[in-house]
Motif scaffolding. Structure first.
Motif, PDB file in Angstrom:
ATOM      1  N   LEU A  72     -18.584  85.503 133.775  1.00 52.42           N
ATOM      2  CA  LEU A  72     -18.034  86.486 134.487  1.00 52.42           C
ATOM      3  C   LEU A  72     -18.091  87.383 132.805  1.00 52.42           C
ATOM      4  CD1 LEU A  72     -13.897  86.039 133.845  1.00 52.42           C
ATOM      5  CD2 LEU A  72     -15.299  86.806 135.178  1.00 52.42           C
ATOM      6  N   ALA A  73     -18.823  87.213 131.720  1.00 52.64           N
ATOM      7  CA  ALA A  73     -19.470  88.317 130.183  1.00 52.64           C
ATOM      8  C   ALA A  73     -20.127  89.130 131.194  1.00 52.64           C
ATOM      9  CB  ALA A  73     -19.286  88.025 129.155  1.00 52.64           C
ATOM     10  N   VAL A  74     -21.834  87.947 131.542  1.00 50.05           N
ATOM     11  CA  VAL A  74     -22.821  88.576 131.922  1.00 50.05           C
ATOM     12  C   VAL A  74     -22.790  88.635 133.979  1.00 50.05           C
ATOM     13  CG1 VAL A  74     -23.868  87.409 130.343  1.00 50.05           C
ATOM     14  CG2 VAL A  74     -23.705  86.246 132.445  1.00 50.05           C
ATOM     15  N   ALA A  75     -21.783  88.702 134.219  1.00 46.04           N
ATOM     16  CA  ALA A  75     -22.043  88.626 135.758  1.00 46.04           C
ATOM     17  C   ALA A  75     -22.686  89.903 136.491  1.00 46.04           C
ATOM     18  CB  ALA A  75     -19.821  89.138 136.276  1.00 46.04           C
ATOM     19  N   ASP A  76     -22.763  91.376 136.075  1.00 43.79           N
ATOM     20  CA  ASP A  76     -23.869  92.205 136.282  1.00 43.79           C
ATOM     21  C   ASP A  76     -25.699  91.615 136.395  1.00 43.79           C
ATOM     22  OD1 ASP A  76     -21.388  94.019 137.494  1.00 43.79           O
ATOM     23  OD2 ASP A  76     -21.618  95.354 135.413  1.00 43.79           O
ATOM     24  N   GLY A  77     -25.274  91.127 135.290  1.00 41.43           N
ATOM     25  CA  GLY A  77     -27.130  90.631 135.260  1.00 41.43           C
ATOM     26  C   GLY A  77     -27.123  89.667 136.038  1.00 41.43           C
ATOM     27  N   VAL A  78     -26.548  89.010 136.097  1.00 41.53           N
ATOM     28  CA  VAL A  78     -26.483  87.191 136.939  1.00 41.53           C
ATOM     29  C   VAL A  78     -26.163  87.360 138.539  1.00 41.53           C
ATOM     30  CG1 VAL A  78     -24.566  86.223 137.119  1.00 41.53           C
ATOM     31  CG2 VAL A  78     -25.849  85.103 137.264  1.00 41.53           C
ATOM     32  N   LEU A  79     -25.874  88.032 138.857  1.00 39.55           N
ATOM     33  CA  LEU A  79     -25.291  89.035 140.206  1.00 39.55           C
ATOM     34  C   LEU A  79     -26.764  90.010 139.898  1.00 39.55           C
ATOM     35  CD1 LEU A  79     -24.046  89.369 143.372  1.00 39.55           C
ATOM     36  CD2 LEU A  79     -22.237  90.954 142.504  1.00 39.55           C
ATOM     37  N   ARG A  80     -27.463  90.445 139.428  1.00 41.37           N
ATOM     38  CA  ARG A  80     -28.807  91.337 140.052  1.00 41.37           C
ATOM     39  C   ARG A  80     -29.967  90.109 140.377  1.00 41.37           C
ATOM     40  NH1 ARG A  80     -33.627  90.822 137.364  1.00 41.37           N
ATOM     41  NH2 ARG A  80     -32.038  90.612 135.823  1.00 41.37           N
ATOM     42  N   ARG A 118     -26.928  72.121 123.571  1.00 41.44           N
ATOM     43  CA  ARG A 118     -26.914  73.696 123.081  1.00 41.44           C
ATOM     44  C   ARG A 118     -26.586  74.959 124.008  1.00 41.44           C
ATOM     45  NH1 ARG A 118     -26.719  74.148 118.468  1.00 41.44           N
ATOM     46  NH2 ARG A 118     -26.095  75.964 118.275  1.00 41.44           N
ATOM     47  N   ALA A 119     -26.788  74.295 125.659  1.00 45.25           N
ATOM     48  CA  ALA A 119     -26.053  74.836 126.220  1.00 45.25           C
ATOM     49  C   ALA A 119     -26.726  76.498 126.512  1.00 45.25           C
ATOM     50  CB  ALA A 119     -24.344  76.003 126.105  1.00 45.25           C
ATOM     51  N   THR A 120     -28.153  76.691 126.116  1.00 50.32           N
ATOM     52  CA  THR A 120     -29.050  77.468 126.434  1.00 50.32           C
ATOM     53  C   THR A 120     -28.777  78.430 127.581  1.00 50.32           C
ATOM     54  OG1 THR A 120     -31.236  76.215 126.818  1.00 50.32           O
ATOM     55  CG2 THR A 120     -30.403  76.650 124.568  1.00 50.32           C
ATOM     56  N   VAL A 121     -29.767  79.193 127.730  1.00 51.28           N
ATOM     57  CA  VAL A 121     -29.565  80.276 128.395  1.00 51.28           C
ATOM     58  C   VAL A 121     -31.126  80.152 129.254  1.00 51.28           C
ATOM     59  CG1 VAL A 121     -28.881  82.683 129.717  1.00 51.28           C
ATOM     60  CG2 VAL A 121     -27.316  81.708 128.461  1.00 51.28           C
ATOM     61  N   SER A 122     -31.183  80.895 130.061  1.00 50.75           N
ATOM     62  CA  SER A 122     -32.622  81.658 130.832  1.00 50.75           C
ATOM     63  C   SER A 122     -32.495  83.195 130.767  1.00 50.75           C
ATOM     64  CB  SER A 122     -33.061  81.504 132.752  1.00 50.75           C
ATOM     65  OG  SER A 122     -34.385  81.738 133.007  1.00 50.75           O
ATOM     66  N   THR A 123     -32.888  83.558 129.752  1.00 52.91           N
ATOM     67  CA  THR A 123     -32.192  85.165 129.058  1.00 52.91           C
ATOM     68  C   THR A 123     -33.041  86.021 129.148  1.00 52.91           C
ATOM     69  OG1 THR A 123     -31.117  83.956 127.835  1.00 52.91           O
ATOM     70  CG2 THR A 123     -31.665  86.336 127.754  1.00 52.91           C
ATOM     71  N   PRO A 124     -33.122  87.185 130.230  1.00 52.12           N
ATOM     72  CA  PRO A 124     -34.550  88.285 130.073  1.00 52.12           C
ATOM     73  C   PRO A 124     -34.557  88.861 128.986  1.00 52.12           C
ATOM     74  CG  PRO A 124     -32.656  88.640 132.397  1.00 52.12           C
ATOM     75  CD  PRO A 124     -31.879  87.324 130.639  1.00 52.12           C
ATOM     76  N   LEU A 125     -36.250  89.568 128.487  1.00 50.59           N
ATOM     77  CA  LEU A 125     -36.816  89.719 126.932  1.00 50.59           C
ATOM     78  C   LEU A 125     -36.970  91.030 128.016  1.00 50.59           C
ATOM     79  CD1 LEU A 125     -37.319  86.773 125.292  1.00 50.59           C
ATOM     80  CD2 LEU A 125     -35.203  87.670 125.161  1.00 50.59           C
ATOM     81  N   VAL A 175     -31.111  94.040 130.389  1.00 54.12           N
ATOM     82  CA  VAL A 175     -32.598  94.454 130.242  1.00 54.12           C
ATOM     83  C   VAL A 175     -33.459  94.811 131.190  1.00 54.12           C
ATOM     84  CG1 VAL A 175     -32.240  94.104 127.938  1.00 54.12           C
ATOM     85  CG2 VAL A 175     -33.596  92.464 129.084  1.00 54.12           C
ATOM     86  N   HIS A 176     -33.026  93.829 132.239  1.00 52.14           N
ATOM     87  CA  HIS A 176     -34.354  93.772 133.254  1.00 52.14           C
ATOM     88  C   HIS A 176     -33.452  94.531 134.616  1.00 52.14           C
ATOM     89  CE1 HIS A 176     -36.627  90.093 132.174  1.00 52.14           C
ATOM     90  NE2 HIS A 176     -36.772  91.099 131.963  1.00 52.14           N
TER      91      HIS A 176
END
Length: 337
Positions: A41-49, A248-255, A283-284
């Motif tokens: 829910l917190a990153v919904a806009d990013g993951v949906l993009r 540790r529940a890491t995330v594939s994170t845009p940088l 950021v992407h």
């Protein structure tokens, strides 16, 4: 232990039911199914993009990261009528209808099924035969690490610029780095893969001590493998903002490129990415404003073949034999024949 009951989440105005919200998904840190849902829910806009209009395979962990998992390519039963699908064709010629997220509720609906990682195709539902992303997977081999992948990515950035291209980097959520280049959807999977091979060979020449394009593991050594076969049909990469099945529940994170040298994969996880997203946004997000051509890389591939005799490279084992492909035999076994 599985939690009982259910909760209903409001996702951009659509109600999504979450069963067993207290079920533990990440035992090492005690993260529950509800924690996973709240993360998305917190990153919904990013993951949906990253997923919008893309046929998407779900990597499901119904019993959490310590249990068995499976990849769900075909749309699950009970698909809601508001969640569209697109038909994709496998290398075998068979086909499947995969979900194509168009709204944040699709992400939460999949999370309720135990999906932790989303694997979108590099195509849109309107044209599933022509990729609109060139995805470059920098995969550290034994003896190398994330820092080595970062070194390669920074050199890759310059090489892309020389060919009129721009890349967007992200962590894999593990030891690797992914770089995405948005492209015009006019080339086939075969042609886009050929462009990826040209990039891999060019990087190998620039950094021979650190980069390899060798498909066979026994030939790679302690180097970073540029996995050109990630652009073969039916090969996918974990999406931006996808959780990974790591303790540790890491995330594939845009940088951003300037962040990459100081980044550490463990810095980006279920707890740390939401506040980062709240502060910086996606950021992407500007990737959608660009679409590059592959003409220069395909010309490079032609030069590699004409001047150096470098043609195709092996496909993944589940692909049918392709025209011009070299023998798909492990070198050590070939020598014994």
């Amino acid at each position: 232990m599985a939690g009982g009951g259910a909760v209903e989440l409001d996702v951009a105005g659509r109600a999504v039911r979450l069963s067993n919200p207290d079920k533990i998904y990440y035992p090492e840190r005690g993260f529950t199914k509800l924690d996973v849902a709240q993360y998305y829910l917190a990153v919904a806009d990013g993951v949906l993009r990253a997923l919008r209009d893309r046929p998407t395979t779900l990597q499901r962990f119904p019993d959490g990261v310590d249990g068995e998992f499976f990849y769900q390519k075909r749309a699950p039963k009970g698909l809601p009528d508001w969640l569209p699908t697109a038909r994709i064709t496998f290398p075998s010629g068979r086909f499947a209808d995969e979900i194509c997220p168009t709204e944040p509720a699709a992400v939460l609906w999949a999370a309720n099924l135990g999906c932790l990682t989303f694997h979108p195709w590099p195509v849109r539902c309107a044209d599933t035969d022509h990729p609109d992303e060139l995805r470059i997977d920098l995969d550290p081999q034994p003896g190398t690490d994330f820092a080595d992948a970062v070194r390669v990515a920074r050199e890759l950035r310059g090489l892309l610029a020389e060919h009129g291209l721009r890349g967007w980097p992200k962590t894999s959520g593990g030891r690797g780095v992914h770089v995405y280049v948005p492209i015009r959807p006019r080339w086939t999977f075969t042609a886009v893969r050929r462009a990826a091979i040209a990039l891999a060979r060019a990087m190998e020449r620039r950094m021979p001590e650190l980069v390899t394009s060798a498909w066979w593991k026994e030939e790679r050594g302690a180097k970073v493998f540029v996995d050109y076969n990630q652009m073969a049909r039916d090969r996918t990469i974990a999406s931006a903002y996808s959780l990974r099945a790591r303790p540790r529940a890491t995330v594939s994170t845009p940088l951003r490129w300037e962040e990459l040298p100081d980044a550490e994969p463990e810095d980006f996880d279920l707890r740390t990415v939401p506040p980062r997203f709240a502060e910086l946004g996606d950021v992407h997000a500007d990737m959608a404003d660009h679409a590059f051509g592959l003409e220069s890389l395909l010309e490079l591939a032609e030069r590699h073949e004409a001047e150096d005799g470098l043609g195709d490279l092996p496909y993944p084992p589940d692909h049918p034999k392709m025209p011009g492909e070299p023998a798909r035999v492990q070198p050590s076994r070939a020598r014994k024949r």
